[in-house]
Design a protein around this motif. Structure first.
Motif, PDB file in Angstrom:
ATOM      1  N   VAL A 427     -19.077 -23.400 -43.573  1.00 22.90           N
ATOM      2  CA  VAL A 427     -19.597 -24.667 -42.676  1.00 22.90           C
ATOM      3  C   VAL A 427     -18.918 -24.548 -41.170  1.00 22.90           C
ATOM      4  CG1 VAL A 427     -19.495 -27.340 -42.614  1.00 22.90           C
ATOM      5  CG2 VAL A 427     -19.945 -26.115 -44.695  1.00 22.90           C
ATOM      6  N   ILE A 430     -21.154 -22.105 -39.631  1.00 21.15           N
ATOM      7  CA  ILE A 430     -22.443 -22.745 -38.927  1.00 21.15           C
ATOM      8  C   ILE A 430     -22.341 -23.789 -37.985  1.00 21.15           C
ATOM      9  CG2 ILE A 430     -24.294 -24.275 -39.777  1.00 21.15           C
ATOM     10  CD1 ILE A 430     -25.022 -21.580 -40.930  1.00 21.15           C
ATOM     11  N   SER A 431     -21.356 -24.538 -37.891  1.00 15.84           N
ATOM     12  CA  SER A 431     -21.068 -25.685 -37.048  1.00 15.84           C
ATOM     13  C   SER A 431     -20.944 -24.943 -35.600  1.00 15.84           C
ATOM     14  CB  SER A 431     -19.824 -26.569 -37.375  1.00 15.84           C
ATOM     15  OG  SER A 431     -20.087 -27.117 -38.603  1.00 15.84           O
ATOM     16  N   LYS A 434     -24.656 -24.103 -34.200  1.00 11.81           N
ATOM     17  CA  LYS A 434     -25.471 -25.144 -33.891  1.00 11.81           C
ATOM     18  C   LYS A 434     -25.742 -25.283 -32.515  1.00 11.81           C
ATOM     19  CE  LYS A 434     -27.940 -28.603 -35.814  1.00 11.81           C
ATOM     20  NZ  LYS A 434     -28.596 -29.186 -34.529  1.00 11.81           N
ATOM     21  N   VAL A 440     -31.268 -26.871 -39.849  1.00 14.63           N
ATOM     22  CA  VAL A 440     -30.460 -26.519 -40.650  1.00 14.63           C
ATOM     23  C   VAL A 440     -30.995 -26.727 -42.216  1.00 14.63           C
ATOM     24  CG1 VAL A 440     -28.258 -27.150 -41.795  1.00 14.63           C
ATOM     25  CG2 VAL A 440     -28.439 -27.573 -39.193  1.00 14.63           C
ATOM     26  N   ILE A 450     -21.579 -29.520 -47.147  1.00 13.13           N
ATOM     27  CA  ILE A 450     -21.963 -29.973 -45.927  1.00 13.13           C
ATOM     28  C   ILE A 450     -21.426 -31.391 -45.426  1.00 13.13           C
ATOM     29  CG2 ILE A 450     -23.809 -30.544 -44.505  1.00 13.13           C
ATOM     30  CD1 ILE A 450     -23.344 -27.478 -44.585  1.00 13.13           C
ATOM     31  N   ALA A 454     -18.929 -30.663 -42.658  1.00 11.89           N
ATOM     32  CA  ALA A 454     -19.214 -30.924 -41.270  1.00 11.89           C
ATOM     33  C   ALA A 454     -18.804 -32.110 -40.731  1.00 11.89           C
ATOM     34  CB  ALA A 454     -20.768 -30.752 -41.610  1.00 11.89           C
ATOM     35  N   LEU A 459     -23.852 -31.353 -38.113  1.00 14.39           N
ATOM     36  CA  LEU A 459     -24.847 -30.628 -38.917  1.00 14.39           C
ATOM     37  C   LEU A 459     -25.555 -31.836 -39.900  1.00 14.39           C
ATOM     38  CD1 LEU A 459     -22.925 -27.497 -40.558  1.00 14.39           C
ATOM     39  CD2 LEU A 459     -24.472 -27.533 -38.715  1.00 14.39           C
ATOM     40  N   PRO A 461     -28.617 -31.306 -42.315  1.00  9.56           N
ATOM     41  CA  PRO A 461     -29.653 -30.517 -42.921  1.00  9.56           C
ATOM     42  C   PRO A 461     -31.057 -31.096 -42.772  1.00  9.56           C
ATOM     43  CG  PRO A 461     -27.497 -30.682 -44.136  1.00  9.56           C
ATOM     44  CD  PRO A 461     -27.482 -31.626 -43.192  1.00  9.56           C
TER      45      PRO A 461
END
Length: 549
Positions: A427, A430-431, A434, A440, A450, A454, A459, A461
């Motif tokens: 996570v 991904i963060s 972004k 997402v 998440i 997050a 994030l 989704p």
């Protein structure tokens, strides 16, 4: 006798094993591994619900004893949302289990049995793991073993007391009452323990004494009713769990015939040996169960009531499983492990005592400190008993080596090697990538990760996905969802559906070009630059979208 000798007993050599067990549990606790799926779901409930709200239905169909949830909530309020703070209650309860095992061993076992019981308890991979995990299983193991010990003590005390003979049974019910708010397995074990205790009192002291002992159970029953309506009724009965555990063999098939039920019961020893006992399959597990059976027969021969007390959880679990009420397998059977280890320790104790019986000094050292111990074999002398005892001791040493070696190797491994999902790292990765306008996409089983890891609104989704069967496949739905976006950020954490990873990767390669990827063991994350015109979707590797926002 010197004060030191009055204070210490030969069985206290098992304190070395207690220390080793504490070190192993602290080692795994300090690894600070990422919360995995079930842990994250509990953590979200504890973070986002107040004490009163925890009495109602929990998010993600979770279930846990109310007092256990409140304790975790208190540690979260005091120490924050870190993994170590959240896992503090399971850790303390796991360490308490070591102390309970030692107290039982020093009262009723000699040195050989004490070292066997506490040693196996200390290095058990499952007991270590769940002492460093945000679930209630360490409470289950500790409190069921504690209730067994208190029930054994109540049998002894009620037999020797001249006044207030009702008090030991009352104290058992009080311990059961407190335990029921911390462990659902303690609730399951209590009726079996109570039945044996009350019947033993009835046989010894008559019906009225048994009735007085049983009457205290109504206090426990009233407490259980309050707990049930305050929290458990709203958090149990999740519809997907019975099919899940049936598929894994922990429950028999629905509406089984006699043959299917017997086949399921016959498979339980092997399944329990694999998890939660972590005993190597084949010859070693056969030896283990022979030792367990020998310990049970010895206990039944010397003190029948004590033997039945130790057998009660195993019989109860078999009944609960047979009627499909409670799975008898994996982590949900962890509450059986300490009692099973106790029975093996009884066999080890008797074997070493028999081997030492021709030698008075050795025999005196191997003897338990409390007279009338439930497991002891009758003291005998002579060549044949000595040979039999020596052979039994040799078998126990061999068994210990075969069982202990792999468990020590497993117990010393860092928790990050046994729990391969790193949701925290995935996570975070991904963060960091972004951008404004990115879509997402996460697998449905990764949703709690998440939500937990997050930062708010970093994030969000757009869709959750899972692998789809051909029957409910809509090939164009995923294309419509990503239309108008230039990039996808995709995260797949724990794999609860075997088909999802391969199906997801195939879809990402069809939709665009994977420009970045990270492999975190079981977890994966991707950055995908979408093609203006992706290739035509097909029925193969279809994904089902679950749109939550």
């Amino acid at each position: 006798m010197t004060p030191a000798r009055r204070l210490l007993r030969p069985a206290d050599i098992a304190l070395v094993a207690v220390l080793a067990g504490v070190v192993l549990r602290l080692w795994h606790y300090t690894q600070d591994a990422s919360l995995w799926l079930d842990e994250a779901m509990i953590a979200i409930n504890v973070r986002e619900s107040g004490f009163g709200e925890l009495t109602g239905e929990l998010m993600y169909n979770q279930s846990a004893p109310l007092a256990w949830l409140w304790l975790v909530r208190i540690t979260r309020v005091l120490f924050g949302d870190g993994e170590r703070a959240l896992r503090l209650v399971p850790l303390l309860l796991g360490i308490a289990g070591l102390i309970v095992a030692w107290l039982i061993a020093r009262r009723w076992l000699g040195p050989a049995g004490a070292v066997t019981l506490v040693g196996l308890y200390a290095i058990s991979p499952s007991l270590i793991r769940y002492s460093a995990e945000l679930k209630q299983y360490s409470a289950d193991a500790t409190l069921v073993l504690m209730l067994a010990g208190i029930a054994l003590w109540a049998l002894e005390r009620s037999a020797t007391a001249t006044t207030r003979r009702w008090l030991p049974a009352a104290l058992f019910w009080l311990a059961a009452l407190v335990s029921s708010w911390l462990s659902m397995s303690a609730i399951l074990a209590t009726p079996g323990f109570a039945l044996v205790l009350v019947l033993a009192i009835w046989r010894r002291d008559g019906f009225l004494a048994a009735l007085r002992a049983a009457a205290w159970g109504f206090v426990w029953l009233a407490s259980f009713a309050v707990h049930w309506f305050a929290g458990l009724a709203a958090t149990t009965g999740e519809p997907h769990l019975k099919p899940f555990w049936t598929e894994r063999g922990a429950l028999p098939p629905e509406h089984p015939n006699v043959g299917q039920l017997l086949e399921w019961a016959a498979a339980r020893p092997e399944a329990l040996a694999i998890e939660p006992l972590h005993v190597p399959a084949g010859f070693v597990s056969v030896l283990f169960y022979l030792a367990l059976l020998a310990g049970l027969l010895l206990a039944l021969r010397r003190r029948p009531a004590a033997g039945w007390l130790l057998a009660a959880p195993l019989i109860s679990a078999l009944i609960y499983g047979a009627v499909r009420a409670v799975p008898m397998g994996s982590r949900l059977a962890l509450w059986l492990a300490p009692v099973m280890l106790t029975l093996v320790a009884i066999a080890a104790d008797a074997a070493f005592r028999a081997a030492a019986s021709p030698f008075p000094r050795a025999a005196a050292w191997f003897r338990p400190a409390v007279a009338g111990e439930p497991q002891a074999a009758e003291g005998t002398r002579g060549r044949l008993p000595a040979l039999a005892g020596g052979l039994a001791a040799l078998v126990m040493v061999t068994l210990a080596g075969l069982v202990v070696a792999p468990q020590v190797a497993h117990a010393g491994r860092p928790v990050t090697e046994t729990l391969t999902t790193d949701d925290r790292g995935g996570v975070e990765w991904i963060s960091q990538r972004k951008r404004e306008g990115d879509l997402v996409l996460v697998t449905i089983s990764s949703a709690p990760a998440i939500v937990w890891y997050a930062k708010p609104r970093v994030l969000r989704p757009g869709h959750y996905v899972r692998a789809s069967s051909a029957a409910d496949c809509d090939p164009g739905k995923l294309d419509a969802a990503v239309a108008g976006y230039r990039r996808l950020l995709v995260y797949q954490g724990i794999r609860t559906e075997p088909k999802t990873p391969a199906a997801l990767l195939a879809q990402l390669q069809r939709l665009g070009t994977i420009t970045e990827e990270i492999d975190l063991g079981e977890s994966h994350a991707w950055v995908v630059t979408l093609n203006p015109q992706p290739s035509a979707p097909g029925q193969e590797n279809c994904m089902t979208l679950v749109t939550l926002y």
